[in-house]
Design a protein around this motif. Sequence first.
Motif: not given
Length: 495
Positions: A414-426
């Motif tokens: 649940s730490n989403f900062m500095l990620l460019d694919d958080a939405e895709k991983r979810f």
Amino acid sequence: MRHGRYIITAIFILTLAARLIISFQTPFFTGDESYFSIRQAEHISQNALPIYDDELSYSGRENIFMPLFYYLLAFFNLFMPIGLVGKIIPNILVSLNVILVYVIAMHISNDEGASLFSAFVAGFIPVFFRETVNTISPYTIFFPLMLFMIYCFLRLEQHPFAHLFLASLFLMTLTSPAVIIVLLALIFYMGLVQLENLKQNKREVEMTLFSILFVVWILFIVYKKAFLMHGPDVIWQNIPAGILDRYFIDITILGAIYQIGSLPLSYGIYSIYDHLFRKKERKYYLIIGLVFSSALLLWLKLIEIQLGLMCLGIAVTLLFPKFYKYTFQYIKKTRFAKLRFAYFAVLLAAFLATSVVPSVIYGLRATDDAITPDEYGAMIWLRKNTDQDAVVMSPMREGMIITTIAERRNIADSNFMLLDDAEKRFNDIKDAYTTGFEIKALEVFDKYDVDYIYFSDYSKDYFETSNLEYTSHEECFEEAYNQGAMIYKVMCELR
């Protein structure tokens, strides 16, 4: 005054005792943030530095956060086990709100009875119990610092308090970006003073301007990379759209009443009306400014609802003593003067029913939401029976628990900062847990090099599924662990 000290000490002990009794109902903690805090504190106590380059989270990523709270935990970890630190220290810190509210209330109302009652109210704000009684969160130190900062600002003209204000500002900034709420409260305060045609205090103006420049400067330095990567989305912490509503939901009036407490909320709203339209009492405007800043940020969905409600709860509690004082002064002037003790008894009973009881209920629910012994056992199994570089798939909420207890790589938390694919991983995790097709699941597992699937009761509830259908193919999926929580080993690849 001496009796007041004894009473406030008793209220502090009562609040702390209630919190510790509830928290020790379980040896575990609630929420993944608690386990992130544990991991950071343990790493600091061993290496003197937090984990900024994390090899386990998202199977390797960079962290960004304010470190003060974790250093405080690490300091106490030198003398006691981290599990005991997590239970005791956050609850002591939050219980300090009782003393600080009493001190502020005495300063602005000069009424010991009203101040003591307000302190009692501050100890049992339901939303505080829910969010902090069994959670290791930076907010447990943020709010005592915020109250101390408010007290120092109210006494800026006296010698030591200007320096103490700056010290608390510095510590708050190193604790959480939520310091922005207080800055906005200071701006509202200046606006209310100007609106009421009161003379601006030069020192207050200087401190407000300095605070704004200092905090913006520090936040820009720490979060510069996040600002450049995410742009405006940094405000919402780069949270995937699929779960954003869980963090920044709308609040109803009834929800606010139950989570803050009907007594302080109703009296606080009346006090705001009274001081904006009838009386001009400068020292209340900062508290009103805190109410306005919290309400505005909640309305615009710029802060998490839990943080906003905690700020509102503290603010209306600080507005409570003046109304309490006026009420009893009015009763003394009427023919019902002899019944003022009966009125106090009714007031106390109402507070117990609308604040203390909901606080205890929320606290017990928080301990119920902690990880279970079965889930803890599954984590220990992962740590003892899997390779150190193994990758474990789980819902995002359980990712930090895997990195902290199991000490294995996750594919998301649940730490989403500095990620460019958080939405895709979810979306990929959701597909892997809900699909009935083995090929689709294996595509996700190949993409993230998944070795094990963690399937807990939380996974079942969150994804509304009782089983993973494709795991019936025993050639590709081995049931490695099944004692409450389930763990499957992935043995097939598409490529």
